[in-house]
Design a protein around this motif. Structure first.
Motif, PDB file in Angstrom:
ATOM      1  N   HIS A 224      43.706  45.825  42.286  1.00  0.00           N
ATOM      2  CA  HIS A 224      43.761  45.009  41.065  1.00  0.00           C
ATOM      3  C   HIS A 224      42.677  43.918  41.043  1.00  0.00           C
ATOM      4  O   HIS A 224      42.954  42.766  40.720  1.00  0.00           O
ATOM      5  CB  HIS A 224      45.146  44.394  40.897  1.00  0.00           C
ATOM      6  CG  HIS A 224      46.234  45.391  40.725  1.00  0.00           C
ATOM      7  ND1 HIS A 224      46.530  45.971  39.502  1.00  0.00           N
ATOM      8  CD2 HIS A 224      47.092  45.948  41.632  1.00  0.00           C
ATOM      9  CE1 HIS A 224      47.543  46.824  39.655  1.00  0.00           C
ATOM     10  NE2 HIS A 224      47.889  46.846  40.937  1.00  0.00           N
ATOM     11  N   HIS A 225      41.452  44.294  41.412  1.00  0.00           N
ATOM     12  CA  HIS A 225      40.334  43.351  41.334  1.00  0.00           C
ATOM     13  C   HIS A 225      40.102  42.925  39.884  1.00  0.00           C
ATOM     14  O   HIS A 225      40.193  43.741  38.961  1.00  0.00           O
ATOM     15  CB  HIS A 225      39.054  43.981  41.889  1.00  0.00           C
ATOM     16  CG  HIS A 225      39.100  44.223  43.370  1.00  0.00           C
ATOM     17  ND1 HIS A 225      39.844  45.237  43.929  1.00  0.00           N
ATOM     18  CD2 HIS A 225      38.496  43.579  44.410  1.00  0.00           C
ATOM     19  CE1 HIS A 225      39.698  45.226  45.251  1.00  0.00           C
ATOM     20  NE2 HIS A 225      38.881  44.221  45.567  1.00  0.00           N
ATOM     21  N   MET A 226      39.790  41.650  39.718  1.00  0.00           N
ATOM     22  CA  MET A 226      39.471  41.063  38.404  1.00  0.00           C
ATOM     23  C   MET A 226      40.606  41.233  37.387  1.00  0.00           C
ATOM     24  O   MET A 226      40.375  41.323  36.193  1.00  0.00           O
ATOM     25  CB  MET A 226      38.176  41.659  37.833  1.00  0.00           C
ATOM     26  CG  MET A 226      36.932  41.289  38.635  1.00  0.00           C
ATOM     27  SD  MET A 226      36.740  39.500  38.831  1.00  0.00           S
ATOM     28  CE  MET A 226      36.525  38.973  37.145  1.00  0.00           C
ATOM     29  N   GLU A 227      41.847  41.265  37.883  1.00  0.00           N
ATOM     30  CA  GLU A 227      42.992  41.363  36.978  1.00  0.00           C
ATOM     31  C   GLU A 227      43.886  40.131  37.049  1.00  0.00           C
ATOM     32  O   GLU A 227      44.938  40.090  36.426  1.00  0.00           O
ATOM     33  CB  GLU A 227      43.812  42.622  37.298  1.00  0.00           C
ATOM     34  CG  GLU A 227      43.064  43.914  37.008  1.00  0.00           C
ATOM     35  CD  GLU A 227      43.918  45.149  37.264  1.00  0.00           C
ATOM     36  OE1 GLU A 227      45.158  44.994  37.397  1.00  0.00           O
ATOM     37  OE2 GLU A 227      43.349  46.256  37.342  1.00  0.00           O
ATOM     38  N   SER A 228      43.488  39.130  37.806  1.00  0.00           N
ATOM     39  CA  SER A 228      44.293  37.916  37.934  1.00  0.00           C
ATOM     40  C   SER A 228      44.129  37.028  36.701  1.00  0.00           C
ATOM     41  O   SER A 228      43.000  36.678  36.316  1.00  0.00           O
ATOM     42  CB  SER A 228      43.887  37.134  39.187  1.00  0.00           C
ATOM     43  OG  SER A 228      44.500  35.856  39.203  1.00  0.00           O
ATOM     44  N   GLY A 229      45.247  36.666  36.078  1.00  0.00           N
ATOM     45  CA  GLY A 229      45.195  35.776  34.925  1.00  0.00           C
ATOM     46  C   GLY A 229      44.645  34.410  35.297  1.00  0.00           C
ATOM     47  O   GLY A 229      43.971  33.761  34.484  1.00  0.00           O
ATOM     48  N   ARG A 230      44.888  33.955  36.531  1.00  0.00           N
ATOM     49  CA  ARG A 230      44.400  32.651  36.962  1.00  0.00           C
ATOM     50  C   ARG A 230      42.873  32.643  37.053  1.00  0.00           C
ATOM     51  O   ARG A 230      42.233  31.655  36.683  1.00  0.00           O
ATOM     52  CB  ARG A 230      45.012  32.284  38.315  1.00  0.00           C
ATOM     53  CG  ARG A 230      46.523  32.105  38.256  1.00  0.00           C
ATOM     54  CD  ARG A 230      47.137  32.110  39.634  1.00  0.00           C
ATOM     55  NE  ARG A 230      48.590  31.945  39.564  1.00  0.00           N
ATOM     56  CZ  ARG A 230      49.397  32.073  40.608  1.00  0.00           C
ATOM     57  NH1 ARG A 230      48.895  32.382  41.803  1.00  0.00           N
ATOM     58  NH2 ARG A 230      50.700  31.901  40.469  1.00  0.00           N
ATOM     59  N   THR A 231      42.322  33.733  37.564  1.00  0.00           N
ATOM     60  CA  THR A 231      40.861  33.825  37.630  1.00  0.00           C
ATOM     61  C   THR A 231      40.258  33.792  36.228  1.00  0.00           C
ATOM     62  O   THR A 231      39.279  33.082  35.974  1.00  0.00           O
ATOM     63  CB  THR A 231      40.440  35.109  38.365  1.00  0.00           C
ATOM     64  OG1 THR A 231      40.893  35.046  39.724  1.00  0.00           O
ATOM     65  CG2 THR A 231      38.920  35.269  38.344  1.00  0.00           C
TER      66      THR A 231
END
Length: 570
Positions: A224-231
């Motif tokens: 789940h790379h680049m799927e973090s809402g925080r990022t």
């Protein structure tokens, strides 16, 4: 005349304004474009950017156990040998963490006030991250106290300032640029940033952007790379901050930090700072207290002076070399970034700044914290327009309020402050164009200084690497030229001057000793402090030694000027 202008004018015309050399105050050394309300805004931006230290510093030291005594049962192994889960030990660590929250706020309040009042610099100070080797808490704190006294002696007699002037100009310039890269790296990784960069077993770092449940124990993103809402919320913060700065929105950094933080506080979202897990529950319970004050119980003056032990000497030597480089690099880079470095590589208030720093290192040890230092997050306030000690007093006020509202200020998520570090880093790196790239003997040490700071996660290590390389190259060139009787010579026509730039005029003695000697002998040697008219704050000038940053949207741009950050409204 608007209300803002009336307030700025009235404060500038007061004794308060003259002390801090505000524009229009009538002071002999007015700081161009310095306005009272702008100073408050810049100081608030610095405080918000460095408020994370309230919780982070206390957590790091408390996790080591601090003064708590671990007494594992006989034959215990693994986590049991470290007293993990022991009720008494865990309760002691909780008290130590609360002690250190109070101590961090208190010493940051005092240090920033001293720096602002006496050095008249827009710098925020607080306990930093410093390793002291494998030593006990009491011994490490004792080493910090001794370090502060040594620094005080060196500062009073001008030794620290003299050592700073010995640093080659290209390395000084590279230090500012390296800190810019360092800030950017901090702002992009997880612990104090948006989580875009994470660990990797093969390449050390890689593109991340995944949530915590998809990371292994080493912080490597497994899926789940680049799927973090925080990022993505942090990326939005960078975008908003940049756009608001371009359109000259006052307080853009502060506004964006607050927007992202407020979005992150509700618990029923994927970007919450308080997830439904034990750590999130504990953080939210602390956040809900809103107003609280915890008196120091276990960390006050727990010094252990055992000079016969090798422990304290190892810790002292480690702290000394790291903090000398760290503080020197940060102070001088912030001075260059703010545009008030003189042509000799010094700045007004440097002697007093080092003395304030030394006093606060020693006082901080009595509170039980790591060495107090100038924070690179001060660049956020300078970018907002701060250029006098009023900004430092504002930072101090913020930490004083935090003594009672620590649950609020300790709850700014890293992805809210990370964008500010990225933006400030982009501003600081602009001085790289003034490194002497034409002579490889200057270029390589400067390049290593810049590269090593983010790669080693240490300002001190970057400066030490650059200085050692500079010394090795120049001594080797000298030896080869002498050994070959002049047959092997290096073309030094493009080499930057060293001794003439840094040692001109004043020698090692600090100004107060020279003034005292002048009263006794009737002869007054040149003063170390910058002469009036040697620099002009808030202007942009491009020379072969430094670039000064414009902090005024009203500055005119000429062909010979290098305009950086013209979108920053002040």
């Amino acid at each position: 005349m608007t209300l803002t202008e009336r307030i700025n004018t009235r404060v500038a015309n007061s004794a308060f304004g003259r002390h801090f050399q505000l524009e229009g105050s009538g002071s002999k050394k007015e700081r161009i474009n310095s306005k009272f309300l702008t100073e408050l805004r810049g100081g608030l931006a610095t405080f918000v950017a460095m408020a994370y230290i309230i919780s982070v510093n206390s957590t790091i030291i408390a996790d080591s156990g601090g003064p708590c005594i671990c007494s594992p049962p006989e034959g215990a192994t693994g986590t049991a040998a470290l007293c993990v889960g022991d009720p008494e030990y865990e309760a002691c660590k909780l008290i130590v963490r609360q002690d250190l929250i109070t101590a961090t706020c208190a010493i940051a309040c005092l240090a920033s006030a001293l720096m602002g009042t006496f050095a008249n610099l827009p710098m925020g100070m607080a306990p930093g991250f410093n390793g002291s080797g494998n030593t006990s808490y009491e011994v490490a704190i004792s080493a910090v106290f001794i370090e502060g006294l040594i620094f005080l002696f060196m500062s009073v007699f001008g030794i620290r300032q003299y050592l700073a002037r010995l640093i080659p100009v290209s390395i000084k310039i590279a230090t500012g640029a390296g800190i810019g890269l360092y800030l950017c790296f901090i702002g992009l990784q997880t612990s104090a940033g948006i989580g875009l960069i994470t660990a990797d077993a093969s390449t050390l770092v890689t593109l991340g952007g995944c949530d915590a449940q998809y990371k292994d124990e080493n912080g490597v993103c497994l899926a789940h790379h680049m799927e973090s809402g925080r990022t993505w919320l942090g990326i939005m913060g960078i975008y908003l901050m940049t756009m608001m700065s371009l359109f000259k929105v006052k307080g853009s950094i502060l506004i964006c930090i607050l927007i992202v933080a407020i979005i992150s506080w509700p618990r029923n979202t994927t970007v919450t700072f308080f997830p439904y897990d034990p750590a999130g529950d504990a953080a939210f319970d602390f956040f809900k207290q809103v107003v609280t004050f915890h008196p120091i119980e276990k960390t006050l003056a727990v010094l252990k002076f055992d000079l016969t032990s090798s422990e304290i000497w190892i810790a002292l030597i480690t702290l000394l070399y790291v903090d000398i480089m760290d503080t020197t690099g940060t102070l001088y880079s912030m001075a260059k970034f703010g545009g008030y470095m003189d042509e000799r590589g010094d700045f007004e208030g440097s002697s007093v700044a080092f003395i304030c720093d030394s006093l606060c290192v020693a006082i901080g040890a009595l509170f039980g914290t790591s060495p107090c230092t100038t924070f690179v997050e001060s660049g956020a306030g300078i970018t907002e327009g701060a250029r006098t000690g009023i900004a430092g007093l504002t930072v101090s006020l913020g930490f004083f309020i935090s003594l009672f509202f620590a649950p609020i200020f300790a709850s700014f998520p890293p992805w809210s402050t990370g964008p500010a570090l990225v933006l400030v880093g982009s501003m600081m790196i602009q001085n790289v164009i003034n490194v002497n790239w034409g002579y490889i003997g200057d270029a390589v040490p400067a390049f290593l200084t810049m590269a090593l700071m983010p790669l080693t996660y240490s300002i001190a290590d970057g400066m030490i690497g650059g200085l050692c390389t500079y010394i090795a190259i120049n001594i080797s060139v000298w030896l080869i030229e002498k050994a070959s009787l002049g047959k092997l010579m290096v073309d030094k026509t493009q080499k930057e001057p060293w001794s003439g730039h840094h040692l001109s005029g004043s020698g090692i003695l600090p100004p107060w000793i020279k003034r005292l000697a002048g009263k006794v002998t009737g002869r007054y040697p040149g003063d170390d402090l910058p002469k009036e008219g040697a620099y002009q704050m808030g202007s942009v000038r491009n020379s072969n030694q430094e670039t000064r940053v414009s902090l005024s949207s009203q500055d005119e741009v000429h062909d010979e000027d290098l305009t950086v950050g013209s979108g920053y409204s002040k």
